[in-house]
Design an enzyme around this catalytic site. Structure first.
Site, mmCIF file in Angstrom:
data_model
loop_
_atom_site.group_PDB
_atom_site.id
_atom_site.type_symbol
_atom_site.label_atom_id
_atom_site.label_comp_id
_atom_site.label_asym_id
_atom_site.label_seq_id
_atom_site.Cartn_x
_atom_site.Cartn_y
_atom_site.Cartn_z
ATOM 1 N N TRP A 174 0.725 -1.180 0.112
ATOM 2 C CA TRP A 174 0.058 0.040 -0.055
ATOM 3 C C TRP A 174 0.893 1.228 0.052
ATOM 4 C CZ3 TRP A 174 -2.075 2.522 4.855
ATOM 5 C CH2 TRP A 174 -2.946 3.687 4.442
ATOM 6 N N ASP A 220 -1.874 -6.085 8.421
ATOM 7 C CA ASP A 220 -2.889 -5.141 8.060
ATOM 8 C C ASP A 220 -4.131 -5.900 7.508
ATOM 9 O OD1 ASP A 220 -4.214 -3.001 7.037
ATOM 10 O OD2 ASP A 220 -2.587 -2.406 5.896
ATOM 11 N N LYS A 243 -14.056 -0.575 4.746
ATOM 12 C CA LYS A 243 -14.377 -1.278 3.305
ATOM 13 C C LYS A 243 -15.600 -2.319 3.797
ATOM 14 C CE LYS A 243 -10.445 0.254 2.365
ATOM 15 N NZ LYS A 243 -9.815 1.099 1.354
HETATM 16 C C1 LMR Z 1 -6.606 2.479 -0.917
HETATM 17 O O1 LMR Z 1 -5.532 1.718 -0.729
HETATM 18 O O2 LMR Z 1 -6.978 3.189 -2.017
HETATM 19 C C2 LMR Z 1 -7.559 2.534 0.591
HETATM 20 O O3 LMR Z 1 -6.880 2.030 1.434
HETATM 21 C C3 LMR Z 1 -7.578 4.214 0.778
HETATM 22 C C4 LMR Z 1 -6.362 4.875 1.332
HETATM 23 O O4 LMR Z 1 -6.555 5.499 2.184
HETATM 24 O O5 LMR Z 1 -5.227 4.831 0.431
#
Ligand code: LMR
Length: 408
Positions: free
Chosen positions: A130, A211, A246
């Protein structure tokens, strides 16, 4: 003092939403941020949430502070959702769970706790991961490093490389794992791979931090917790960052939790007291509304049943879109093999589109995708699929022409 400050770059994910909102093209599509859309392209308030919210508002008598670690019944419901109410971790009191502002808040609280207790620890992140993970832990003052995870050649996990890297992680470091629906690739570890990783973490004294932002989006609420259960069998200590953004659609209510599993109930209590200090010096105590909604749903048989039906419907819609996307690209004669997308799970897939192709999709077609090529499958609908696939086909075709031109 402010005069010479230069602007920060836009956020890799939320910055796209800002640009998307400004785009006047009526056909624009946002496949950037991980937000669920229904068949009509809207991000709905779940029915279960609406009903629970009415109940919460009708019963609310005060806006006084919550405890630092949050609403006790919510915290208990979170543990039960992760492990099941009868799991030894829950009944023994080894787990300390605190309510946090969303999953990102949980990660940051974990980061602050790690920095305070184990200042030399490095947090190991998958490649890719992420876009905000490194930022969150670095903001807490921690070092981050990476281990290989995704294999672009197969669209799956490069497990041999991952294992080799994990074998050299020093004892006392933190290993961040995605509980399910890996963000950004949509590729998860199998139960056997979880077992191998968990054993290795146990042997080497590495602390897993999971996570867990997409419970229910891969195979089911219980099925998606398989990795946690394997960890629970193999290691005495680990952490879980939960998000209800989510699976309850509570994005803007910032509703999450951090669970720290300790080897003994006494250690669990000590850990809880330390985490509470981290919270108190950050945002003091958590926001109440989202947690009360989750608590009302998880504590009521009918609401819970309704919610589970809605989670199933979201998961199934996304999976239908995965199939439709691959079929539509095939029908358009796109030669590149996108079939891996139907094997991936959750909101995201790593499309393999290059930064230049992502940019072309945005500039020419107002289709917004994260620069890494991550696409939010949950943003696809039957209505936008043709436009999306035609645009991708066009951009890929142009690339072929360009490459041929360059060779000629
Ligand atoms: C994403 O990865 O798009 C979501 O988890 C929203 C975010 O906060 O980045």
């Amino acid at each position: 003092m402010f005069e010479h400050i230069t602007p920060a770059p836009a956020d890799a994910i939320l910055g796209l939403t800002e640009a998307f909102k400004k785009d006047p093209n009526p056909r624009k599509i946002n496949l950037g941020v991980g937000v669920y859309k229904d068949a009509s392209g809207r991000t709905p308030v779940l029915q279960a949430v609406r009903r629970a919210q009415e109940r919460v508002l009708a019963q609310e008598r005060s806006k006084s502070y919550l405890p630092i670690d949050g609403l006790p019944s919510y915290v208990a419901a979170t543990q039960a959702l992760l492990f099941g109410p009868q799991h030894e971790i829950v009944t023994s009191g080894r787990a300390a769970t605190v309510q946090t502002p969303g999953g990102t808040g949980a990660l940051r609280v974990a980061g602050d706790f790690i920095k305070r207790m184990f200042p030399e620890a490095t947090v190991w992140l998958s490649t890719p991961t992420w876009a905000n993970h490194a930022n969150v832990f670095q903001a807490a003052g921690l070092q981050v490093a990476n281990y290989p995870y995704f294999d672009p050649a197969t669209g799956g996990v490069d497990f041999p490389s991952m294992l080799e890297a994990l074998q050299s992680i020093p004892s006392g470091d933190v290993l961040l794992l995605h509980g399910c629906c890996h963000n950004p690739t949509g590729v998860d570890l199998s139960p056997e791979q979880w077992r191998t990783v968990a054993k290795l973490a146990g042997e080497r004294g590495i602390l897993p931090l999971v996570d867990f932002a997409y419970q229910g989006f891969a195979q089911g609420l219980a099925e998606d917790a398989v990795g946690l259960h394997i960890l629970a069998e193999e290691v005495p200590e680990f952490m879980v960052a939960s998000s209800y953004s989510k699976n309850f659609g509570l994005y803007n209510e910032r509703t999450g939790a951090l669970t720290l599993v300790a080897p003994t109930p006494q250690a669990g209590e000590a850990v809880r007291s330390r985490v509470k200090r981290a919270i108190r010096t950050n945002y003091s105590n958590p926001p109440a509304h989202g947690a009360k909604i989750v608590d009302a749903i998880l504590g009521d048989r009918d609401l819970r049943h309704l919610w589970e039906t809605e989670v199933t419907a979201m998961r199934e819609r996304i999976n239908r879109m995965r199939h439709l996307f691959v079929e539509s690209l095939n029908q358009l004669g796109v030669e590149r093999d996108f079939s891996f997308i139907v094997r991936q799970r959750g909101m995201f897939s790593y499309s393999g589109l290059t930064p230049a192709q992502v940019q072309a999709l945005r500039e020419r077609f107002s289709i917004y995708i994260v620069g890494s090529g991550r696409i939010n499958v949950a943003g696809m609908t039957e209505a936008n699929m043709d436009y999306l696939c035609q645009a991708i086909a066009q951009v890929l075709q142009d690339q072929v022409l360009q490459d041929n031109g360059a060779q000629g």
